[in-house]
Design a protein around this motif. Sequence first.
Motif, short mmCIF file in Angstrom:
data_model
loop_
_atom_site.label_atom_id
_atom_site.label_comp_id
_atom_site.label_asym_id
_atom_site.label_seq_id
_atom_site.Cartn_x
_atom_site.Cartn_y
_atom_site.Cartn_z
N GLY A 74 0.78 -1.23 0.00
CA GLY A 74 0.00 0.00 0.00
C GLY A 74 0.81 1.28 0.00
N PHE A 75 2.12 1.18 -0.21
CA PHE A 75 2.96 2.37 -0.09
C PHE A 75 2.55 3.46 -1.08
N TYR A 76 2.16 3.08 -2.30
CA TYR A 76 1.86 4.07 -3.33
C TYR A 76 0.38 4.47 -3.37
N ASN A 77 -0.40 4.02 -2.40
CA ASN A 77 -1.79 4.48 -2.31
C ASN A 77 -1.79 5.99 -2.06
N GLY A 78 -2.53 6.71 -2.89
CA GLY A 78 -2.60 8.16 -2.73
C GLY A 78 -1.54 8.93 -3.49
N VAL A 79 -0.68 8.22 -4.25
CA VAL A 79 0.33 8.89 -5.07
C VAL A 79 -0.24 9.11 -6.47
N HIS A 80 -0.17 10.33 -6.96
CA HIS A 80 -0.75 10.68 -8.26
C HIS A 80 0.33 11.13 -9.23
N ASP A 81 -0.01 11.07 -10.51
CA ASP A 81 0.88 11.62 -11.53
C ASP A 81 0.85 13.15 -11.48
N VAL A 82 1.94 13.76 -11.87
CA VAL A 82 1.99 15.22 -11.94
C VAL A 82 1.12 15.69 -13.10
N PRO A 83 0.20 16.63 -12.87
CA PRO A 83 -0.65 17.12 -13.97
C PRO A 83 0.19 17.61 -15.14
N GLY A 84 -0.33 17.43 -16.35
CA GLY A 84 0.42 17.72 -17.56
C GLY A 84 0.94 19.14 -17.63
N ASN A 85 0.10 20.14 -17.28
CA ASN A 85 0.55 21.53 -17.37
C ASN A 85 1.68 21.82 -16.38
N LEU A 86 1.61 21.21 -15.20
CA LEU A 86 2.67 21.42 -14.21
C LEU A 86 3.94 20.69 -14.63
N ALA A 87 3.79 19.49 -15.18
CA ALA A 87 4.95 18.75 -15.65
C ALA A 87 5.67 19.51 -16.77
N GLN A 88 4.91 20.16 -17.66
CA GLN A 88 5.52 20.94 -18.73
C GLN A 88 6.29 22.13 -18.16
N GLN A 89 5.73 22.76 -17.14
CA GLN A 89 6.41 23.90 -16.53
C GLN A 89 7.72 23.44 -15.89
N TRP A 90 7.70 22.32 -15.20
CA TRP A 90 8.92 21.80 -14.59
C TRP A 90 9.95 21.45 -15.66
N GLU A 91 9.49 20.89 -16.76
CA GLU A 91 10.41 20.54 -17.85
C GLU A 91 11.09 21.78 -18.40
N SER A 92 10.35 22.91 -18.42
CA SER A 92 10.91 24.14 -18.98
C SER A 92 12.01 24.75 -18.11
N LEU A 93 12.15 24.26 -16.88
CA LEU A 93 13.16 24.80 -15.98
C LEU A 93 14.58 24.40 -16.35
N GLY A 94 14.70 23.40 -17.21
CA GLY A 94 16.03 22.99 -17.65
C GLY A 94 16.86 22.34 -16.57
N PHE A 95 16.22 21.63 -15.66
CA PHE A 95 16.94 20.97 -14.56
C PHE A 95 17.86 19.88 -15.12
N ASP A 96 19.12 19.92 -14.74
CA ASP A 96 20.11 18.95 -15.21
C ASP A 96 20.52 18.05 -14.04
N PRO A 97 20.05 16.79 -14.01
CA PRO A 97 20.38 15.93 -12.87
C PRO A 97 21.87 15.68 -12.71
N LYS A 98 22.61 15.65 -13.82
CA LYS A 98 24.05 15.43 -13.71
C LYS A 98 24.73 16.62 -13.04
N ASP A 99 24.31 17.82 -13.40
CA ASP A 99 24.87 19.01 -12.75
C ASP A 99 24.46 19.06 -11.28
#
Length: 477
Positions: free
Chosen positions: A269-294
């Motif tokens: 039951g660990f993932y009960n209540g976990v949702h996907d990030v809404p599409g518009n918010l996910a797009q905004q996060w993508e636009s931030l240019g976050f670089d995991p390697k950096d």
Amino acid sequence: MEKCTNFDRNVTVYEQTQMSNLESVLSAADANTDTALQRLFALLRMPSISTDPTYHDDCVATADWLVAELNGLGFDATRRDTPGKPMVVAHGGPKDAPHVLFYGHYDVQPADPLELWKSDPFDPQIEEGPDGPMIRARGASDDKGQLMTFVEACRAWVETTGDLPVRITILFEGEEESHSPSLVPFLQENAEELKTEIALICDTGMWDGNTPSICTMLRGMVAEEIVIRAANRDLHSGGYGGPAANPIRILSHILASLHDEQGRVTLDGFYNGVHDVPGNLAQQWESLGFDPKDFLGKVGLSTPAGEQGIPALHQIWARPTCEFNGITGGYTGDGFKTVLPAEARAKISCRLVWDQDPHAIRDAIRARVRHMLPDDCEVEFIGHGADKATVMATSDPAFEKARKALATEWPNEAVYTGGGGSIPIAGHFKEVLGLDSMLIGFARDDDAIHSPNEKYNVKSFTGGVRSWVRVMAALGK
């Protein structure tokens, strides 16, 4: 219906009045910069360390200083004593305007180790940094500098127009750095006085030096300590190794079972209540240019771990974790001692998102341990807190008003972000007062909060003052 029409007409006039004043108020904020810094320095000189009883009187004096400053601006401000450190509560602004609650905390972390500071932590200094001048002092960023951006914005409005564009209730706490033991009882006892339309919290940061943010998601957490015991004393590994239960081996086996090969947590039951990030918010996060390697490279790592197939930024802001924070058992001193320990301990913390139930997850952890515990062993569980995640209702028009107001002050548009950590006050406002919170702050990642040589960029301070001037105007529409 006629009443509603009249109200709409009044709001339009009010909006026009405030917008015509905005440039004058911003000019006043700029003109006040030198004296505003002097006031901030006076606050920073007060060693309001809430975790050390030695500094209790300093915390009281700091609360009194804030009360005097707010009363001087026309607020009705009072010190409210609690079993711990005092609260500061103030009310101001027109009664018929939109009503906001502003929260900050005046207490600070201890300054130790003092020998690592470049200057006295309670003697604020202006130093030149890579991004311009910066304020060096304990509390400069967390949270006195941030708190004072709002106070100085109020000052600019009052000195220019004689009033505030919104009705404001202020709550300054003195125990945030010592886990806020008095906060929830105070909120419960004063709920009617503190209820507003929305809360504003200035204890967060910007995405980068040119991009302001509004944090709309904060992870919750459940923390659990597990103690496994076997024999009634430490045993010689030569005499007992093999047939005797070894708590370290048993505990390690249990901990290893909590994740699968893809990095997902295996608790029921660990993932009960976990949702996907809404599409518009996910797009905004993508636009931030976050670089995991950096991001990882700054701490000497290179490859994202965690859940496979999940972007690293989503892992930090919108996915739950189960992490091991400490494991002890047996002999850990210098040299070598061949013993089978009588007990082993592990500390586990799970960061929670969306609608996860921290109590259900605690139960799942304990059920897993009990299920895997062999004969001749016993277990003790020690709970260390359980808080739900906080997700703000960004559909409230106030969020978009504030985001657009911030965008007019900084080079880049403001973004909605998540928070990997926890800020309990936002959850308490939701649970006790029924308020969503806008978390708007101007700290930088390199401010070294809680560490030696804490700093706050002067640009963060002055830009923060101007930003709150604009946000107040927007929310007063």
